[in-house]
Design a protein around this motif. Structure first.
Motif, PDB file in Angstrom:
ATOM      1  N   ASN A  70       0.850  -1.188   0.000  1.00 41.15           N
ATOM      2  CA  ASN A  70       0.000   0.000   0.000  1.00 41.15           C
ATOM      3  C   ASN A  70       0.885   1.237   0.000  1.00 41.15           C
ATOM      4  N   ASN A  71       0.956   1.938  -1.128  1.00 43.35           N
ATOM      5  CA  ASN A  71       1.807   3.123  -1.226  1.00 43.35           C
ATOM      6  C   ASN A  71       1.146   4.375  -0.690  1.00 43.35           C
ATOM      7  N   ASN A  72      -0.115   4.311  -0.346  1.00 43.23           N
ATOM      8  CA  ASN A  72      -0.853   5.450   0.171  1.00 43.23           C
ATOM      9  C   ASN A  72      -0.364   5.849   1.568  1.00 43.23           C
ATOM     10  N   LYS A  73       0.004   4.876   2.369  1.00 44.87           N
ATOM     11  CA  LYS A  73       0.544   5.049   3.722  1.00 44.87           C
ATOM     12  C   LYS A  73      -0.403   5.770   4.667  1.00 44.87           C
ATOM     13  N   THR A  74      -1.697   5.649   4.407  1.00 44.33           N
ATOM     14  CA  THR A  74      -2.708   6.153   5.339  1.00 44.33           C
ATOM     15  C   THR A  74      -3.705   5.032   5.586  1.00 44.33           C
ATOM     16  N   LEU A  75      -4.314   5.071   6.736  1.00 43.44           N
ATOM     17  CA  LEU A  75      -5.317   4.080   7.083  1.00 43.44           C
ATOM     18  C   LEU A  75      -6.670   4.761   7.212  1.00 43.44           C
ATOM     19  N   SER A  76      -7.709   4.059   6.798  1.00 47.37           N
ATOM     20  CA  SER A  76      -9.061   4.559   7.026  1.00 47.37           C
ATOM     21  C   SER A  76      -9.334   4.478   8.530  1.00 47.37           C
ATOM     22  N   PRO A  77     -10.323   5.204   9.023  1.00 46.12           N
ATOM     23  CA  PRO A  77     -10.657   5.088  10.457  1.00 46.12           C
ATOM     24  C   PRO A  77     -10.949   3.645  10.873  1.00 46.12           C
ATOM     25  N   GLU A  78     -11.595   2.880   9.983  1.00 47.40           N
ATOM     26  CA  GLU A  78     -11.912   1.482  10.300  1.00 47.40           C
ATOM     27  C   GLU A  78     -10.640   0.641  10.384  1.00 47.40           C
ATOM     28  N   GLN A  79      -9.720   0.856   9.428  1.00 48.51           N
ATOM     29  CA  GLN A  79      -8.450   0.123   9.460  1.00 48.51           C
ATOM     30  C   GLN A  79      -7.664   0.485  10.717  1.00 48.51           C
ATOM     31  N   ARG A  80      -7.641   1.757  11.038  1.00 50.32           N
ATOM     32  CA  ARG A  80      -6.922   2.246  12.219  1.00 50.32           C
ATOM     33  C   ARG A  80      -7.445   1.579  13.486  1.00 50.32           C
ATOM     34  N   GLU A  81      -8.760   1.585  13.652  1.00 54.99           N
ATOM     35  CA  GLU A  81      -9.359   0.960  14.841  1.00 54.99           C
ATOM     36  C   GLU A  81      -9.112  -0.545  14.844  1.00 54.99           C
ATOM     37  N   GLY A  82      -9.171  -1.158  13.667  1.00 52.93           N
ATOM     38  CA  GLY A  82      -8.941  -2.603  13.577  1.00 52.93           C
ATOM     39  C   GLY A  82      -7.537  -2.996  13.993  1.00 52.93           C
ATOM     40  N   VAL A  83      -6.539  -2.270  13.500  1.00 56.70           N
ATOM     41  CA  VAL A  83      -5.159  -2.623  13.850  1.00 56.70           C
ATOM     42  C   VAL A  83      -4.887  -2.309  15.321  1.00 56.70           C
ATOM     43  N   LEU A  84      -5.440  -1.224  15.832  1.00 49.90           N
ATOM     44  CA  LEU A  84      -5.254  -0.909  17.259  1.00 49.90           C
ATOM     45  C   LEU A  84      -5.882  -2.000  18.138  1.00 49.90           C
ATOM     46  N   ARG A  85      -7.059  -2.461  17.755  1.00 45.78           N
ATOM     47  CA  ARG A  85      -7.740  -3.516  18.524  1.00 45.78           C
ATOM     48  C   ARG A  85      -6.914  -4.806  18.493  1.00 45.78           C
ATOM     49  N   THR A  86      -6.416  -5.159  17.304  1.00 43.00           N
ATOM     50  CA  THR A  86      -5.597  -6.370  17.161  1.00 43.00           C
ATOM     51  C   THR A  86      -4.327  -6.271  18.002  1.00 43.00           C
ATOM     52  N   LEU A  87      -3.661  -5.114  17.938  1.00 46.65           N
ATOM     53  CA  LEU A  87      -2.431  -4.917  18.718  1.00 46.65           C
ATOM     54  C   LEU A  87      -2.708  -4.983  20.217  1.00 46.65           C
ATOM     55  N   GLN A  88      -3.825  -4.399  20.652  1.00 44.31           N
ATOM     56  CA  GLN A  88      -4.156  -4.416  22.080  1.00 44.31           C
ATOM     57  C   GLN A  88      -4.417  -5.839  22.575  1.00 44.31           C
ATOM     58  N   VAL A  89      -5.179  -6.610  21.814  1.00 47.68           N
ATOM     59  CA  VAL A  89      -5.468  -7.997  22.211  1.00 47.68           C
ATOM     60  C   VAL A  89      -4.161  -8.794  22.292  1.00 47.68           C
TER      61      VAL A  89
END
Length: 192
Positions: A5-24
């Protein structure tokens, strides 16, 4: 070439998803970061300096690395993430060590190389020292192997290093930088 992904930005949904995964993952693997608190890691990831780093962590996750916090650098105030997948990340296997190794192949070229993939993800290949540190946190690469950052003098002679964990020990090996195998990928680190 494998999708990056060359855009290097996350949608709000992607952001919340990765944060949730990292926290778990953080909460389920306290042995990797006994004295650290998720709220402090999350605050760092939510800070302006953490924005691009969250994209890199998402790339680590997307390619099968299962990144997790493995330490905190008191001097720099940075949290240290390593790929903690049990085996070398699936989305980063079957790659040569670097571009020069890839270009030297005349037949059966793989799609990519470890050094360029890591750079495009914003992460660094683990060094031998970091790989050994990772192995103190569990048994990783018991069926696979991972390219590691290769010293310049070895690379200049055409070689590259990789590691695995067998018989209760970390083994460091060498191959031509142009080689690649279905069971060899690479692990990365990221400082946030």
């Amino acid at each position: 070439m494998k999708h990056i992904n060359n855009n290097k930005t996350l949608s709000p949904e992607q952001r919340e998803g990765v944060l949730r995964t990292l926290q778990v993952r953080f909460e389920n693997n306290r042995n990797r970061h006994k004295d650290l608190e998720w709220k402090n890691v999350k605050a760092k990831l939510d800070s302006p300096a953490g924005g691009g780093k969250l994209w890199s962590l998402n790339e680590m996750e997307r390619t099968g690395g299962k990144p997790d916090v493995v330490g905190y650098d008191k001097k720099t105030g940075e949290y240290i993430f390593y790929d903690c997948s049990p085996e070398s990340p699936k989305g980063r296997r079957s790659v040569c060590y670097d571009r020069k190794g890839l270009e030297s192949r005349t037949k059966h070229k793989p799609e990519n190389n470890a050094v360029d993939m890591a750079a495009s993800m914003g992460i660094e290949l683990l060094t031998e020292e970091r790989y050994r540190e990772l192995q103190q946190l569990g048994d990783f690469d018991t069926k696979t192997s991972s390219w590691i950052k290769t010293p310049a003098d070895i690379r200049e002679l055409g070689g590259a290093l990789f590691c695995d964990f067998r018989y209760g020990h970390v083994f460091v090996y060498h191959n031509g930088a142009e080689s690649y195998f279905g069971a060899r990928g690479f692990r990365g680190s990221l400082r946030v």
